[in-house]
Design an enzyme around this catalytic site. Structure first.
Site, short mmCIF file in Angstrom:
data_model
loop_
_atom_site.label_atom_id
_atom_site.label_comp_id
_atom_site.label_asym_id
_atom_site.label_seq_id
_atom_site.Cartn_x
_atom_site.Cartn_y
_atom_site.Cartn_z
N LYS A 97 -24.26 41.32 10.92
CA LYS A 97 -24.09 42.50 11.77
C LYS A 97 -25.42 43.09 12.23
CE LYS A 97 -19.45 43.84 10.75
NZ LYS A 97 -18.47 44.89 10.51
N LYS B 102 -15.50 33.87 13.19
CA LYS B 102 -14.35 34.67 12.78
C LYS B 102 -13.82 35.51 13.93
CE LYS B 102 -14.90 39.05 10.54
NZ LYS B 102 -13.78 39.86 11.01
N LYS C 108 -13.10 42.29 15.79
CA LYS C 108 -12.88 43.41 16.70
C LYS C 108 -14.02 43.54 17.69
CE LYS C 108 -10.79 46.45 13.26
NZ LYS C 108 -11.56 46.76 12.05
#
Ligand code: ATP
Ligand code: MG
Length: 344
Positions: free
Chosen positions: A114, A206, A209
């Protein structure tokens, strides 16, 4: 010492809830209600570890709540609330920041992913995310935590935090009459054919969102046309489906679609391949569209109905928060005694 069995898990209000959240987490939440006391949390404190527009966050929080309810979580029998309404999560997270080691957090792959290349510019919250997650679970002394595969490492850290706290404070835990261990070792529940749903555009990433491409995921609020389009456009290879599971190994996109079908139908990959081995993707995708629309259509419709009633949603969250706080406050009182904080 044996602990009362209790389930805790959370979902971040960070945008578009997708099929991965549904199959990897929410479907499991629903099933566990039958045999456990469950606490399901919309983790808004976690959400702000990356920037969230304050004008958007309440909508996203209510939407995750609506998804919980639409999928069949019972907020009367169990507990549904948003994290920021129970301050004990943040309070215990601070204690855990002082228990966890920098070396542990440095190993966390979610932070690396991230934060990306510009790590210096990531928030401190994104770095310490796992200690807050440990606090979420352990402030209820929860024993079972249903999550997707991507959260496995964080769960292991939660177990390490619980153990180090129990060790570091062993004498105080005993002298305050809490026996040998204060926190349980929370057990991850990561099972079934869809613990890691992959992007429809790239079978090695993956489903998320935050992916820029809406075609990478099926959102829970997508209508039948959108679901059909996304599945038809999903990346595949040119070969027909294999008849054996082993044949999926070098084919991540095929493996992903078969896993999604299996999870939606409540069967195993092997059973899906019994029916579709040798079929072309066009045939398999049509069947997958029908199945996905049949399963997700009613969920999306109910979510849309519920989000039109924010007063009701907010009342569910407030009621859940009040009941959660009773448990959390109890834990915090004990933690303060154990750590040695003076309290009135
Ligand atoms: P973000 O990109 O903001 O982290 P997310 O899609 O990862 O969003 P979270 O709120 O972080 O969603 O995770 C909620 C739950 O959904 C967790 O239990 C997580 O493991 C699970 N989950 C998330 N993505 C997937 C996926 N692709 N497959 C299976 N489970 C998933
Ligand atoms: Mg996530």
């Amino acid at each position: 010492m044996s602990f009362k069995e209790r389930v805790f898990s959370g979902v971040q209000p960070t945008g578009n809830l997708h099929l991965g959240n549904y199959l990897g987490a929410i479907v499991k939440f629903v099933a566990l209600q039958e045999n456990y006391d469950c606490i399901y949390c919309v983790v808004d404190l976690h959400a702000i570890t990356v920037w969230q527009d304050p004008a958007e966050l309440p909508r996203a929080t209510r939407e995750v709540t609506a998804a919980f309810l639409a999928c069949g979580i019972n907020p009367k029998q169990h507990i549904v609330f948003n994290q920021s309404q129970v301050a004990e999560h943040a309070e215990l997270a601070w204690v855990f920041n002082c228990v966890a080691r920098v070396g542990w957090l440095n190993r966390m792959t979610q932070f690396k992913e991230k934060a990306g290349k510009d790590r210096e510019n990531a928030s401190v919250g994104l770095y310490s995310y796992p200690t807050l997650m440990a606090a979420d679970i352990l402030v209820y002394r929860a024993t079972h935590v249903p999550v997707g595969e991507d959260q496995k490492q964080h769960l292991e850290l939660s177990r390490d935090v619980a153990q180090k706290f129990n060790n570091d404070y062993a004498a105080a835990i005993r002298s305050h009459g809490y026996g040998d261990v204060f926190f349980p070792q929370p057990e991850p529940l990561i099972q079934g054919p869809a613990t890691r749903v992959m992007s429809l555009r790239d079978g090695t990433k993956k489903m998320s969102k935050s992916d820029a491409s809406d075609y990478s995921r099926i959102n829970l609020t997508d209508d039948a046309d959108a679901i059909a389009q996304k599945i038809r456009k999903a990346k595949t290879d040119p070969e027909p489906l294999p008849s054996e599971e082993k044949g999926l190994e070098p084919r991540p996109e095929a493996d992903n679609l078969v896993g999604i079908y299996a999870a939606l139908a409540g069967v195993t990959r092997a059973e899906v391949l019994k029916d579709f081995g040798g079929s072309q993707f066009s045939t398999f995708k049509s069947a997958l569209v029908d199945l996905a629309v049949a399963k997700l259509g009613p969920v999306g419709a109910e979510m849309k109905r519920l989000v039109h009633d924010p007063v009701y949603i907010d009342s569910v969250l407030a009621d859940g928060a009040a009941r959660a706080q009773i448990i959390a406050a109890d834990t915090m009182k004990a933690v303060k005694d154990i750590v040695g904080f003076v309290r009135g």
